[in-house]
Design an enzyme around this catalytic site. Structure first.
Site, PDB file in Angstrom:
ATOM      1  N   GLN A   1       0.886  -1.169   0.000  1.00 42.30           N
ATOM      2  CA  GLN A   1       0.000   0.000   0.000  1.00 42.30           C
ATOM      3  C   GLN A   1       0.920   1.213   0.000  1.00 42.30           C
ATOM      4  O   GLN A   1       1.401   1.642   1.048  1.00 42.30           O
ATOM      5  CB  GLN A   1      -0.931  -0.038   1.211  1.00 42.30           C
ATOM      6  CG  GLN A   1      -1.769  -1.322   1.286  1.00 42.30           C
ATOM      7  CD  GLN A   1      -2.837  -1.410   0.207  1.00 42.30           C
ATOM      8  OE1 GLN A   1      -3.621  -0.482   0.013  1.00 42.30           O
ATOM      9  NE2 GLN A   1      -2.887  -2.529  -0.517  1.00 42.30           N
TER      10      GLN A   1
ATOM     11  N   ARG B   1      -4.384   4.338   4.142  1.00 44.33           N
ATOM     12  CA  ARG B   1      -3.651   4.944   3.044  1.00 44.33           C
ATOM     13  C   ARG B   1      -4.052   4.269   1.724  1.00 44.33           C
ATOM     14  O   ARG B   1      -4.458   3.104   1.682  1.00 44.33           O
ATOM     15  CB  ARG B   1      -2.156   4.842   3.250  1.00 44.33           C
ATOM     16  CG  ARG B   1      -1.629   3.446   3.283  1.00 44.33           C
ATOM     17  CD  ARG B   1      -0.214   3.361   3.901  1.00 44.33           C
ATOM     18  NE  ARG B   1       0.692   4.325   3.397  1.00 44.33           N
ATOM     19  CZ  ARG B   1       1.210   5.328   4.127  1.00 44.33           C
ATOM     20  NH1 ARG B   1       0.905   5.458   5.393  1.00 44.33           N
ATOM     21  NH2 ARG B   1       2.030   6.193   3.593  1.00 44.33           N
TER      22      ARG B   1
ATOM     23  N   ALA C   1     -11.785   3.127   3.987  1.00 47.66           N
ATOM     24  CA  ALA C   1     -10.830   2.208   3.368  1.00 47.66           C
ATOM     25  C   ALA C   1      -9.946   2.925   2.342  1.00 47.66           C
ATOM     26  O   ALA C   1     -10.132   4.110   2.056  1.00 47.66           O
ATOM     27  CB  ALA C   1     -11.577   1.056   2.722  1.00 47.66           C
ATOM     28  N   HIS C   2      -9.016   2.172   1.757  1.00 50.16           N
ATOM     29  CA  HIS C   2      -8.039   2.784   0.843  1.00 50.16           C
ATOM     30  C   HIS C   2      -8.695   3.323  -0.425  1.00 50.16           C
ATOM     31  O   HIS C   2      -9.646   2.766  -0.932  1.00 50.16           O
ATOM     32  CB  HIS C   2      -6.889   1.835   0.508  1.00 50.16           C
ATOM     33  CG  HIS C   2      -7.252   0.508  -0.030  1.00 50.16           C
ATOM     34  ND1 HIS C   2      -6.304  -0.413  -0.396  1.00 50.16           N
ATOM     35  CD2 HIS C   2      -8.453  -0.076  -0.261  1.00 50.16           C
ATOM     36  CE1 HIS C   2      -6.912  -1.493  -0.829  1.00 50.16           C
ATOM     37  NE2 HIS C   2      -8.198  -1.322  -0.757  1.00 50.16           N
ATOM     38  N   ASN C   3      -8.143   4.435  -0.892  1.00 48.88           N
ATOM     39  CA  ASN C   3      -8.537   5.071  -2.156  1.00 48.88           C
ATOM     40  C   ASN C   3      -9.906   5.754  -2.108  1.00 48.88           C
ATOM     41  O   ASN C   3     -10.368   6.270  -3.123  1.00 48.88           O
ATOM     42  CB  ASN C   3      -8.544   4.069  -3.318  1.00 48.88           C
ATOM     43  CG  ASN C   3      -7.251   3.295  -3.433  1.00 48.88           C
ATOM     44  OD1 ASN C   3      -6.182   3.842  -3.186  1.00 48.88           O
ATOM     45  ND2 ASN C   3      -7.336   2.036  -3.780  1.00 48.88           N
TER      46      ASN C   3
END
Lengths: 351, 351, 351
Positions: free
Chosen positions: A208, A228, A249-251
Site C-alpha cells: 500500500q 492509506r 478504506a483505501h482510495n
C-alpha cells in the site's frame, strides 16, 4: 427509570439575567435581576440554573423545568418563567456555558522534554508538542498546532496550522493534514489498506504505497481509521466531519462538508460528492459513487451508486419512501399471509 | 461531484517505457521511448503518468485516460496509447509504483533510548524498538522484528521474527504472536473477554485467565481487538488477514487464511474453519462453527453454524440465492399486497 | 475444519482430585486420588486435564472428553469419569484455573521514572503509575489504582480507588471515574461529542463543554469511546459493563448494571434505565429512552423508545415475537407470491 440531576462541574460564578442577555445579544422577558448560578439541560435543571429551548421536542418541559430562566427564540411569548429571547438559542446557550466554564488555558508553545522530535522535522512558530509525542524524520508541523501526549507522526508526515491533534493519534508516514484540522484521541491515519492477492491458499500482501490527504477544517473522531491508498491518496476533502470508530478504506474520496456519523464503514475506492450525510452504522460497498447532497440513513447497506440529492435507507438501501413502504408492508405480512390462506380456502373445490 | 486529480507525493524520477517493461517482465506495444514521469490511477492520470488496467470495470477508461501509457494484460490488443502487456498487470504496477517511490529505509536495529525494556525481556538479533515502547518482564521479541513507537508488550508476551508491530499496539501479558505478523496502529491483543456472572442485580467479573495466540503471517488492522480467552487461548491461525476495527471475542478460533473485513464482530467461542471470508460489518453469534471455505456476505447476521463452502447473506444469514429471492420479493410487496386486496374484493359476496 | 488442542500456557503444577474438590467446596465422585496436571475446555482437554460442564450445550461431550476429571453440577449422576460436584461449576472452575495459573504479581506502587505527573496532580496511597503515563495538572488518582503504560489523564481528570486503567487509555480533561472501574487498552473517555451547526455549506463546531462521569464498578472495553456531553455529563452509572468498540455519544445516560455488547452504538441524549441489555452491533437513535430491564437483540436498529422490560429485536426493532413472526413469513414470501399469482389466474375471466 430514575433521572437524577446531572450537573456540570461546579462553578462559583453568578450572573444577573440582564448580564446574560447582554452577553448573548438577547432581550429579557421577566425579572432582569434574576440570579443565575449555573447552566443545565432543561430536564436536569435546578433552581438557579439557566437552560435553553430550541427543539420543539422539549416544548412540554418549558412549564415543568425547575430552571430559574430559559433562553429561547423570539417567537415564544411570555411565560411564568423569566426568559431571554434570541435569534439562535442554541448558540446563545453555548456562550453562556462558556461564561460559566473554567477558562481552558491553551497548552504552552514548545516541545515537552520527553517528546522525541527528529532533528530534520520542522516545527512552525507557536507549536506545542506534548509529552512522549514522536515526530519522525522530515515531518512538518504548522504554526500554532497542538500535538497531544503520545501522538505519533511518521516520516515526512505533514500537519498544517492551527490543528489540534489529540493524545495517542497516529499519523503514519507521508500522510498530509491541512489547517485547522482536529483529530481525536486514538484516530489512525494512514494504516495500510486491506489488499491481498490470492496465491494458492495463501493471501499475499499488496503493498500500500499511497498516502492519506486530509484537507482543511476536517474533524475525525476517536479511534476512527483512514487507510492509506494503494498507490494514490485516500482523500478527505475540506470541511468533512467524521465521527468516532468510522472506517474509511483505501482510495476512498470523501467530498467537502460531508457528515459521517459513528461506526460507518466505507469500502475501498468509493467516492462521495460534497455535502453528503451518512448516518450511523451504515456501510458502503467499494467502487461506487455517492452524489452531491445525498443522504444515507442510519444502518443502511449501500450496494450501488447513489445519485445527487437522493435520500436512501435500508438493507439494501433504496429511496427512503420505498423503504418505508416496504417496512410498513413487512409489518403487515402476518395479515397478508392470512388473507392468502383464506382466499385459497374459498377457491378450493368443495371436497 | 468534482473529480480533481489525486497525485502520489511528488517524484522527480523518469523512466523510458522500455525500462518499465523490462522491470516488470512485460512487452511494449507502441513507442518504447515514451517518457514516464509518474504513476496514477486510470481516472486521475495526467500526461507523463503510467497507469494500469486489470478490472474490466475500468475498460471504458482505456480510451479516455490522459495517461501516457497503460500496463495491461496480454489479451488487450493495440490501442492509440502505448501499452505494456504482462501476465499480472496489478502486480506489475505495484513494482512500477515502488520504482517511483522514495525508498523507505527500514528502522535501524537497536533500542531507542526512551524505550523501557525490562532487564528480563529477551530481544533477538536485529530487533528495532521504537521510542517510548514498553517491553515488560519476561517478554520475548524475535529477530529483526520492528516494534513501533509507544507499543506495549505485557509480561511474558512473545512476538516472533520479522514482525512489524506498528505504533501504539497493545499486546497484553502472556499473548503470543508468530513470525512475519503485522499488527497495525492501535490494535489491542489480549484485553479481557466480556464475561460476567449475575449475582442479584450486579454483574461480577469472571476472570479471563487465558491468552491470545496469533500464528505466522497474520495481519491485524488498526484499532482491531482480539480478546484473551476465558481460560484457554483465543486463536488466530496462520495466514489470516483481519481488517480495521474488527472485534474477536474470547475463545474464538479463526482458521488459516481467513479474510475478515472491517468492523466485523465475532462472538465468544465461535470457530471458523480455514479459508473463510467474512465481508464488512457482518456479525456472528457465539458458540457456532463456520465451515472451511464458507463465505459470509457483507452486513450479514449469522445466528447459526454455516457448513463448509456455503455462501450466506442477510439478516438472518441464509444461502445467498434464497436471500436474494426474498429481497427481490420484498421489493415487490406493495404489488403483492395490492393483488391480495383486489382478490379479496372480487371474492366478497355482493352487498 | 481441524480442531487442534489449545492449551493454556504450560504449568508444572499437579493436584489430587480431592485437593481440587476441597479448593472449590465440592464433593468427589470417583477416584479422589486422580492426578490433575492441567485445565482445559471440554473439547480440547487431554488426559491429566480437569475441565467443567455447566452449559447443557456441551452435555454430549461429557462421555467424549479426554479429560481425566470434570467439574459439574450436583444433579449430574455417576459417570465412568471422576467428577467434582458443586453448586456453581463455572465459578469452581475459575478457582481451579487460578490455582494452575502463574500468580500475577500486581504492579509495584509508585510512579515509573518515565511517567510525566504534573506537580499539582494528587496521587493516593499505593497508586501505581506505569511507564510513559501522563497525568495532567489538577488530576487526581485514588488509592491503589493502577495506571498502565502510556495512559493519558487530562487536566482535572479524576479517577477513583482500586481502578485498573490499562495501557493507552485516554481520559480527557475534567472527566471523572468512580471506584473499582476497569478501562481496557485504547478506550477513549471524553472526546468531543459530534455536534455542528450548519452555516451555508459549512459545518461549524458546537463547543462540547460538558464531561463524562463514570460511576463505581463500571468496566469499559478496548478501543470503546464515550464522548463528553455538550454542556452536561455523559453518564455511565454504577455496575454497567461495556464491551469493546462500543460508541456512546454525548449526553447519553447508561443506567446501573447495563450490559452493552461489542460494537453497539448509542446516539446522543438517549437514556437507558437500569439493568438494560444491548446485544452486539445494535444501534440506537438519539433522544429516546430505554426502560428498566429492557433487552435489545443483536444487530437491532432501535428508532423509538423501548418500555420497561420489553424485549425487542430487528430492523426496525419490534417486540421479539413480532419480529420472529415477520422473519419467518419473509422466508415464506416465495410461496406467498406464488399463491397470489395462482389465485389471480383462477379468478381471471376465461379468454
Amino acid at each position: 427509570m430514575t433521572s437524577t440531576p446531572r450537573k456540570n462541574s461546579g462553578s462559583v460564578r453568578s450572573f444577573r439575567l440582564e448580564e446574560i442577555a447582554a452577553l448573548v445579544g438577547g432581550t429579557v422577558l421577566g425579572d432582569p435581576g434574576t440570579a443565575i448560578t449555573g447552566v443545565s439541560g432543561i430536564k436536569e435543571a435546578v433552581p438557579g440554573d439557566i437552560t435553553f429551548l430550541s427543539s420543539p421536542k422539549y416544548l412540554p418541559y418549558l412549564s415543568q423545568t425547575a430552571a430559574s430562566a430559559v433562553i429561547t427564540s423570539k417567537d415564544v411569548t411570555a411565560d411564568a418563567k423569566p426568559l431571554v429571547l434570541t435569534d439562535n438559542p442554541s448558540a446563545a446557550f453555548t456562550k453562556v456555558v462558556q461564561a460559566f466554564s473554567e477558562p481552558v488555558e491553551p497548552p504552552q508553545p514548545g516541545t515537552h522534554p520527553t517528546a522525541v522530535v527528529h532533528p530534520t522535522a520542522r516545527l512552525g512558530q507557536g507549536v506545542s508538542i506534548g509529552p512522549h509525542a514522536v515526530i519522525e524524520a522530515g515531518a512538518e508541523i504548522g504554526e500554532r498546532t497542538v500535538i497531544g501526549a503520545g501522538v505519533y507522526v511518521g516520516r515526512q508526515g505533514r500537519i498544517g496550522k492551527d490543528c489540534r491533534i489529540d493524545a495517542h493519534v497516529c499519523v503514519r508516514e507521508r500522510c498530509s493534514i491541512g489547517d485547522r484540522v482536529i483529530l481525536h484521541c486514538g484516530a489512525v491515519i494512514g494504516a495500510d489498506g486491506f489488499g491481498y492477492e490470492r496465491i494458492g491458499e495463501a493471501y499475499v500482501k499488496i503493498p500500500q504505497l499511497g498516502d492519506v490527504r486530509i484537507d482543511d477544517d476536517v474533524e475525525i473522531g476517536a479511534n476512527a481509521c483512514v487507510d492509506r491508498g494503494r498507490f494514490q491518496s485516500t482523500w478527505i476533502k475540506s470541511g468533512a466531519k467524521i465521527d468516532n470508530l468510522v472506517q474509511i478504506a483505501h482510495n476512498v474520496v470523501i467530498g467537502e462538508h460531508a457528515i459521517i456519523v459513528a461506526q460507518v464503514g466505507i469500502s475501498g475506492s468509493t467516492e462521495l460528492g460534497k455535502s453528503v450525510i451518512i448516518a450511523g452504522q451504515a456501510g458502503l460497498v467499494g467502487h461506487i459513487t455517492v452524489g452531491d447532497g445525498a443522504i444515507i440513513g442510519a444502518r443502511s447497506g449501500v450496494s450501488k451508486s447513489v445519485p445527487d440529492g437522493a435520500v436512501v435507507l435500508g438493507e439494501p438501501a433504496r429511496p427512503i419512501a420505498e423503504t418505508k413502504r416496504i417496512v410498513a408492508l413487512t409489518a403487515r405480512l402476518p395479515e397478508i399471509a392470512k388473507d392468502v390462506t383464506e382466499l385459497k380456502k374459498k377457491l378450493e373445490p368443495p371436497a
